[in-house]
Scaffold this motif. Structure first.
Motif, PDB file in Angstrom:
ATOM      1  N   ARG A 151      14.552 -12.379 -11.853  1.00 22.47           N
ATOM      2  CA  ARG A 151      13.396 -12.954 -12.515  1.00 22.47           C
ATOM      3  C   ARG A 151      12.133 -12.509 -11.792  1.00 22.47           C
ATOM      4  O   ARG A 151      11.768 -13.069 -10.768  1.00 22.47           O
ATOM      5  CB  ARG A 151      13.525 -14.466 -12.444  1.00 22.47           C
ATOM      6  CG  ARG A 151      12.895 -15.144 -13.562  1.00 22.47           C
ATOM      7  CD  ARG A 151      13.242 -16.604 -13.506  1.00 22.47           C
ATOM      8  NE  ARG A 151      12.427 -17.240 -14.512  1.00 22.47           N
ATOM      9  CZ  ARG A 151      12.667 -18.385 -15.040  1.00 22.47           C
ATOM     10  NH1 ARG A 151      13.688 -19.069 -14.649  1.00 22.47           N
ATOM     11  NH2 ARG A 151      11.874 -18.868 -15.955  1.00 22.47           N
ATOM     12  N   GLY A 153       7.954 -11.628 -12.167  1.00 22.77           N
ATOM     13  CA  GLY A 153       6.757 -11.773 -12.997  1.00 22.77           C
ATOM     14  C   GLY A 153       6.770 -13.036 -13.823  1.00 22.77           C
ATOM     15  O   GLY A 153       7.675 -13.859 -13.764  1.00 22.77           O
ATOM     16  N   THR A 154       5.730 -13.165 -14.624  1.00 23.98           N
ATOM     17  CA  THR A 154       5.590 -14.384 -15.429  1.00 23.98           C
ATOM     18  C   THR A 154       6.333 -14.276 -16.746  1.00 23.98           C
ATOM     19  O   THR A 154       6.739 -15.274 -17.315  1.00 23.98           O
ATOM     20  CB  THR A 154       4.108 -14.660 -15.692  1.00 23.98           C
ATOM     21  OG1 THR A 154       3.532 -13.494 -16.309  1.00 23.98           O
ATOM     22  CG2 THR A 154       3.380 -14.959 -14.399  1.00 23.98           C
ATOM     23  N   ARG A 155       6.519 -13.054 -17.278  1.00 20.85           N
ATOM     24  CA  ARG A 155       7.222 -12.876 -18.546  1.00 20.85           C
ATOM     25  C   ARG A 155       8.616 -12.330 -18.269  1.00 20.85           C
ATOM     26  O   ARG A 155       8.780 -11.383 -17.513  1.00 20.85           O
ATOM     27  CB  ARG A 155       6.456 -11.893 -19.428  1.00 20.85           C
ATOM     28  CG  ARG A 155       5.101 -12.413 -19.810  1.00 20.85           C
ATOM     29  CD  ARG A 155       4.460 -11.463 -20.804  1.00 20.85           C
ATOM     30  NE  ARG A 155       3.108 -11.869 -21.037  1.00 20.85           N
ATOM     31  CZ  ARG A 155       2.047 -11.293 -20.483  1.00 20.85           C
ATOM     32  NH1 ARG A 155       2.179 -10.259 -19.721  1.00 20.85           N
ATOM     33  NH2 ARG A 155       0.853 -11.736 -20.739  1.00 20.85           N
TER      34      ARG A 155
END
Length: 167
Positions: A151, A153-155
């Protein structure tokens, strides 16, 4: 009428006469024999005294006792002396992570070592208790190696991660 230096001389002479009229009192410097407080009426000799410099370890243990830090210090010894407590072979493959409420969390480098540590749990608890004292570590929680996180980054897309790299 007196002026200037004559007035100063007259005042000095009057003060001397008043001082001569008072009874003489013997003064002894404070902290020596015969003076000062009642507790300090002797000379410090070759023996130890409370006023002597104290070793740092003794002062640190006194502060730890006053502030009730013994539990935390004993827990810190588990981390600091891990290799001595459990042995070099176990210490190469496992490391302590956290100690909370008598439960020591240990992370193993592989799942095989995690299984081995679970089998050796009783012996490890006895060794740790002998090294740092009883009731510092009451339970042992063994974790396997942590998996990498995919996972970033934010996206992100929900799922297991990149599947094509596991072939």
């Amino acid at each position: 009428m007196l002026r200037g230096p004559d007035l100063a001389r007259a005042a000095l002479e009057a003060a001397r006469q008043v001082a001569r009229a008072k009874p003489k009192r013997r003064t002894v410097p404070r902290g020596t024999a015969g003076g000062g407080s009642r507790a300090r009426r002797r000379w410090s000799g070759a023996g130890s005294d409370d006023r002597d410099p104290q070793p740092l370890g003794r002062l640190a243990s006194r502060v730890a006792a006053e502030r009730n830090w013994h539990e935390n210090l004993a827990g810190g010894q588990v981390f600091g002396r891990w290799t001595q407590l459990v042995g070099s072979e176990v210490a190469e493959h496992a490391k302590p992570i956290a100690l909370r409420d008598g439960e020591l969390t240990v992370q193993a480098e592989s799942t095989a070592w995690a299984t081995q540590l679970r089998l050796l749990q009783r012996q490890l608890l006895v060794k740790i208790a002998a090294g740092v004292g009883p009731d510092v570590v009451r339970r042992l929680k063994v974790q396997g190696p942590s998996a990498p996180s995919w996972r970033f980054g934010t996206r992100h897309v929900s799922g297991r991660g990149p599947r094509d790299t596991y072939g």
